[in-house]
Write a protein that holds these residues in place. Sequence first.
Motif, PDB file in Angstrom:
ATOM      1  N   TYR A 268      -7.876  -4.114   2.558  1.00 48.72           N
ATOM      2  CA  TYR A 268      -9.111  -4.858   2.536  1.00 48.72           C
ATOM      3  C   TYR A 268      -9.549  -5.079   1.064  1.00 48.72           C
ATOM      4  O   TYR A 268      -8.694  -4.505   0.119  1.00 48.72           O
ATOM      5  N   ASP A 269     -10.354  -5.794   1.013  1.00 47.08           N
ATOM      6  CA  ASP A 269     -10.961  -6.279  -0.477  1.00 47.08           C
ATOM      7  C   ASP A 269      -9.906  -7.046  -1.247  1.00 47.08           C
ATOM      8  O   ASP A 269      -9.073  -7.873  -0.776  1.00 47.08           O
ATOM      9  N   ALA A 270      -9.900  -6.926  -2.569  1.00 51.53           N
ATOM     10  CA  ALA A 270      -8.907  -7.757  -3.547  1.00 51.53           C
ATOM     11  C   ALA A 270      -7.570  -7.066  -4.046  1.00 51.53           C
ATOM     12  O   ALA A 270      -7.611  -6.014  -4.475  1.00 51.53           O
ATOM     13  N   CYS A 271      -6.653  -8.147  -3.918  1.00 50.35           N
ATOM     14  CA  CYS A 271      -5.290  -7.803  -4.222  1.00 50.35           C
ATOM     15  C   CYS A 271      -5.194  -8.356  -5.731  1.00 50.35           C
ATOM     16  O   CYS A 271      -6.175  -9.171  -5.947  1.00 50.35           O
ATOM     17  N   CYS A 272      -4.065  -8.323  -6.198  1.00 49.00           N
ATOM     18  CA  CYS A 272      -3.234  -9.290  -7.315  1.00 49.00           C
ATOM     19  C   CYS A 272      -4.089  -9.404  -8.407  1.00 49.00           C
ATOM     20  O   CYS A 272      -3.989 -10.314  -9.207  1.00 49.00           O
ATOM     21  N   ALA A 273      -4.642  -8.437  -8.734  1.00 53.14           N
ATOM     22  CA  ALA A 273      -5.386  -8.083 -10.234  1.00 53.14           C
ATOM     23  C   ALA A 273      -4.930  -6.912 -10.868  1.00 53.14           C
ATOM     24  O   ALA A 273      -5.655  -6.544 -11.818  1.00 53.14           O
ATOM     25  N   GLY A 274      -3.858  -6.626 -10.823  1.00 54.76           N
ATOM     26  CA  GLY A 274      -3.276  -5.584 -11.533  1.00 54.76           C
ATOM     27  C   GLY A 274      -4.120  -4.159 -11.527  1.00 54.76           C
ATOM     28  O   GLY A 274      -4.607  -3.873 -10.203  1.00 54.76           O
ATOM     29  N   VAL A 275      -4.599  -3.787 -12.541  1.00 53.72           N
ATOM     30  CA  VAL A 275      -5.219  -2.389 -12.559  1.00 53.72           C
ATOM     31  C   VAL A 275      -6.699  -2.698 -12.263  1.00 53.72           C
ATOM     32  O   VAL A 275      -7.378  -1.713 -11.760  1.00 53.72           O
ATOM     33  N   ASN A 276      -7.243  -3.883 -12.024  1.00 47.04           N
ATOM     34  CA  ASN A 276      -8.540  -4.293 -11.525  1.00 47.04           C
ATOM     35  C   ASN A 276      -8.585  -4.506  -9.680  1.00 47.04           C
ATOM     36  O   ASN A 276      -9.513  -4.727  -9.560  1.00 47.04           O
TER      37      ASN A 276
ATOM     38  N   GLU B  21       0.557  -3.735   3.342  1.00 43.63           N
ATOM     39  CA  GLU B  21       1.613  -2.500   3.929  1.00 43.63           C
ATOM     40  C   GLU B  21       2.394  -3.363   5.289  1.00 43.63           C
ATOM     41  O   GLU B  21       1.899  -4.279   5.861  1.00 43.63           O
ATOM     42  N   SER B  22       3.198  -2.442   5.467  1.00 45.15           N
ATOM     43  CA  SER B  22       4.231  -2.567   6.790  1.00 45.15           C
ATOM     44  C   SER B  22       4.617  -1.127   7.384  1.00 45.15           C
ATOM     45  O   SER B  22       4.742  -0.224   6.250  1.00 45.15           O
ATOM     46  N   THR B  23       4.921  -0.989   8.367  1.00 43.86           N
ATOM     47  CA  THR B  23       5.767   0.368   8.846  1.00 43.86           C
ATOM     48  C   THR B  23       7.267  -0.237   9.254  1.00 43.86           C
ATOM     49  O   THR B  23       7.540  -1.110   9.585  1.00 43.86           O
ATOM     50  N   PHE B  24       8.084   1.180   9.414  1.00 41.42           N
ATOM     51  CA  PHE B  24       9.283   0.957   9.707  1.00 41.42           C
ATOM     52  C   PHE B  24       9.544   2.342  10.351  1.00 41.42           C
ATOM     53  O   PHE B  24       9.147   3.446  10.012  1.00 41.42           O
ATOM     54  N   HIS B  25      10.740   2.555  11.155  1.00 43.69           N
ATOM     55  CA  HIS B  25      11.326   3.754  11.523  1.00 43.69           C
ATOM     56  C   HIS B  25      12.703   3.709  11.005  1.00 43.69           C
ATOM     57  O   HIS B  25      13.298   3.033  11.085  1.00 43.69           O
ATOM     58  N   THR B  26      13.089   5.224  10.837  1.00 44.29           N
ATOM     59  CA  THR B  26      14.486   5.482  10.390  1.00 44.29           C
ATOM     60  C   THR B  26      14.467   7.169  10.459  1.00 44.29           C
ATOM     61  O   THR B  26      13.643   7.727  10.092  1.00 44.29           O
ATOM     62  N   HIS B  27      15.477   7.446  11.238  1.00 46.93           N
ATOM     63  CA  HIS B  27      15.914   8.803  11.155  1.00 46.93           C
ATOM     64  C   HIS B  27      14.782   9.854  11.765  1.00 46.93           C
ATOM     65  O   HIS B  27      14.513  10.899  11.475  1.00 46.93           O
ATOM     66  N   GLY B  28      14.214   9.198  12.608  1.00 51.51           N
ATOM     67  CA  GLY B  28      13.291   9.998  13.714  1.00 51.51           C
ATOM     68  C   GLY B  28      11.651   9.926  12.990  1.00 51.51           C
ATOM     69  O   GLY B  28      11.016  10.694  13.667  1.00 51.51           O
ATOM     70  N   ARG B  29      11.435   9.140  11.856  1.00 51.82           N
ATOM     71  CA  ARG B  29      10.118   9.151  11.445  1.00 51.82           C
ATOM     72  C   ARG B  29       9.690   7.890  11.346  1.00 51.82           C
ATOM     73  O   ARG B  29      10.622   6.764  11.139  1.00 51.82           O
ATOM     74  N   THR B  30       8.362   7.799  11.172  1.00 51.94           N
ATOM     75  CA  THR B  30       7.762   6.503  10.669  1.00 51.94           C
ATOM     76  C   THR B  30       7.313   6.407   9.293  1.00 51.94           C
ATOM     77  O   THR B  30       6.741   7.397   8.951  1.00 51.94           O
ATOM     78  N   TRP B  31       7.523   5.437   8.664  1.00 53.58           N
ATOM     79  CA  TRP B  31       7.247   5.383   7.239  1.00 53.58           C
ATOM     80  C   TRP B  31       6.291   3.918   6.951  1.00 53.58           C
ATOM     81  O   TRP B  31       6.158   2.994   7.912  1.00 53.58           O
ATOM     82  N   LEU B  32       5.449   4.274   6.021  1.00 54.15           N
ATOM     83  CA  LEU B  32       4.669   3.071   5.600  1.00 54.15           C
ATOM     84  C   LEU B  32       5.066   2.531   4.247  1.00 54.15           C
ATOM     85  O   LEU B  32       5.305   3.471   3.381  1.00 54.15           O
ATOM     86  N   ALA B  33       5.241   1.434   4.285  1.00 56.34           N
ATOM     87  CA  ALA B  33       5.743   0.711   2.997  1.00 56.34           C
ATOM     88  C   ALA B  33       4.591  -0.166   2.517  1.00 56.34           C
ATOM     89  O   ALA B  33       3.953  -0.782   3.363  1.00 56.34           O
ATOM     90  N   TYR B  34       4.092  -0.189   1.075  1.00 56.00           N
ATOM     91  CA  TYR B  34       3.299  -0.964   0.718  1.00 56.00           C
ATOM     92  C   TYR B  34       3.207  -1.296  -0.826  1.00 56.00           C
ATOM     93  O   TYR B  34       4.481  -0.436  -1.356  1.00 56.00           O
ATOM     94  N   HIS B  35       2.489  -1.973  -1.595  1.00 62.09           N
ATOM     95  CA  HIS B  35       2.644  -2.023  -2.862  1.00 62.09           C
ATOM     96  C   HIS B  35       1.368  -1.547  -3.580  1.00 62.09           C
ATOM     97  O   HIS B  35       0.484  -1.300  -2.874  1.00 62.09           O
ATOM     98  N   TYR B  36       1.483  -1.112  -4.601  1.00 64.10           N
ATOM     99  CA  TYR B  36       0.470  -0.646  -5.600  1.00 64.10           C
ATOM    100  C   TYR B  36       0.458  -1.132  -7.117  1.00 64.10           C
ATOM    101  O   TYR B  36       1.677  -1.432  -7.266  1.00 64.10           O
ATOM    102  N   TYR B  37      -0.328  -0.957  -7.845  1.00 63.94           N
ATOM    103  CA  TYR B  37      -0.428  -1.503  -9.111  1.00 63.94           C
ATOM    104  C   TYR B  37      -0.336  -0.241 -10.081  1.00 63.94           C
ATOM    105  O   TYR B  37      -1.363   0.416  -9.922  1.00 63.94           O
ATOM    106  N   ASP B  38       0.818  -0.190 -10.783  1.00 63.67           N
ATOM    107  CA  ASP B  38       0.927   0.987 -11.557  1.00 63.67           C
ATOM    108  C   ASP B  38       0.058   0.950 -12.788  1.00 63.67           C
ATOM    109  O   ASP B  38       0.179   0.255 -13.850  1.00 63.67           O
ATOM    110  N   ALA B  39      -0.870   1.870 -12.804  1.00 64.41           N
ATOM    111  CA  ALA B  39      -1.719   1.932 -13.900  1.00 64.41           C
ATOM    112  C   ALA B  39      -1.303   2.458 -15.138  1.00 64.41           C
ATOM    113  O   ALA B  39      -1.708   2.127 -16.463  1.00 64.41           O
ATOM    114  N   THR B  40      -0.065   3.112 -15.148  1.00 64.22           N
ATOM    115  CA  THR B  40       0.893   3.541 -16.360  1.00 64.22           C
ATOM    116  C   THR B  40       1.558   2.642 -16.875  1.00 64.22           C
ATOM    117  O   THR B  40       2.331   2.715 -17.705  1.00 64.22           O
TER     118      THR B  40
END
Length: 323
Positions: A227-235, A281-300
Amino acid sequence: MKRFHRLAALLAATAIALLPTTASADVAYPDPLPLTGQQIIHDPTVHQLSDGQYVAYSTGGIIGARLSTNLRDWTDAGNAFTAPPSWWYDYNATADPWAPDLSYRDGRYWLYYAVSSWGTNHSAIGVATSPSGLPGTWTDHGPAFTSETTDSWNAIDPALVRADGELWMAFGSYWTGIRMVRLDPKTGKAIPGATVTHLATRPDAPYAVEGASILHHGRYYYLFASYDACCAGVNSTYKIRVGRSTSVTGPYADSTGTPMLEGGGDLFLSSHGRYTGPGGESTFHTHGRTWLAYHYYDATDNGTPKLGLNALSWTRDGWPAPL
């Protein structure tokens, strides 16, 4: 990409053997697992291949590829395609693909991806197959589904899910939000004349919801969306919301019962500490667990897009939570 970006982004991930050990800046949102190697990414899709390796594909001028043996240490593996298929230029002047989705069925790996241009819903979702899932081995099969400026949806951000023996694809970005269409499992393309079902939207223009991912767990299908706006770095104001339904085609609602077609959706992951604007985001399964993969913008790191990976846990009443 999610509707409005053309970032040169690459991929990365993290280890299944470890859970976060760093202190979280917000107890509601645990930090993603620490990574090494190539970490830059946008709109990640992650899968464990039959040879045991993990591959991650992402948006960024090409469908970039990364490989790992342990989900922690990632190396650059080039491009999914050795050359862009010629039909991409019908939808983007520079043949720029976005938002891949990787899955496996019927002895082959299937890669879906979007081709479009900034701010238009003259868009297409393409499909390719590979015997190994590795970059450079993909055979493209052309568009699986398209949209035009006369449509009230946007054919980007594909997400495949199987339900009750049928194959479905969620998709959509702005243009009234998330939709779904049934696919022919033999061709991997939309069934001609198939109904386009509406899954989620916002009550107000520009209907800023996109990047669907559907996970089946227990008796429910869970619809994650950005939801809302991606692709603007720290904003960036991206955040991930979730709802669920007993049917893959909905209706989806949040834990209060508010339908996702009426703006509902429980807040699942939002900005915290250095991790700004999580989404794609997306999800995937491995070794009996479900994982969420996503991107974030690193403020540091000047808002550089990076991969986040969190294992999922489940509440007593059957709602997912990041670990």
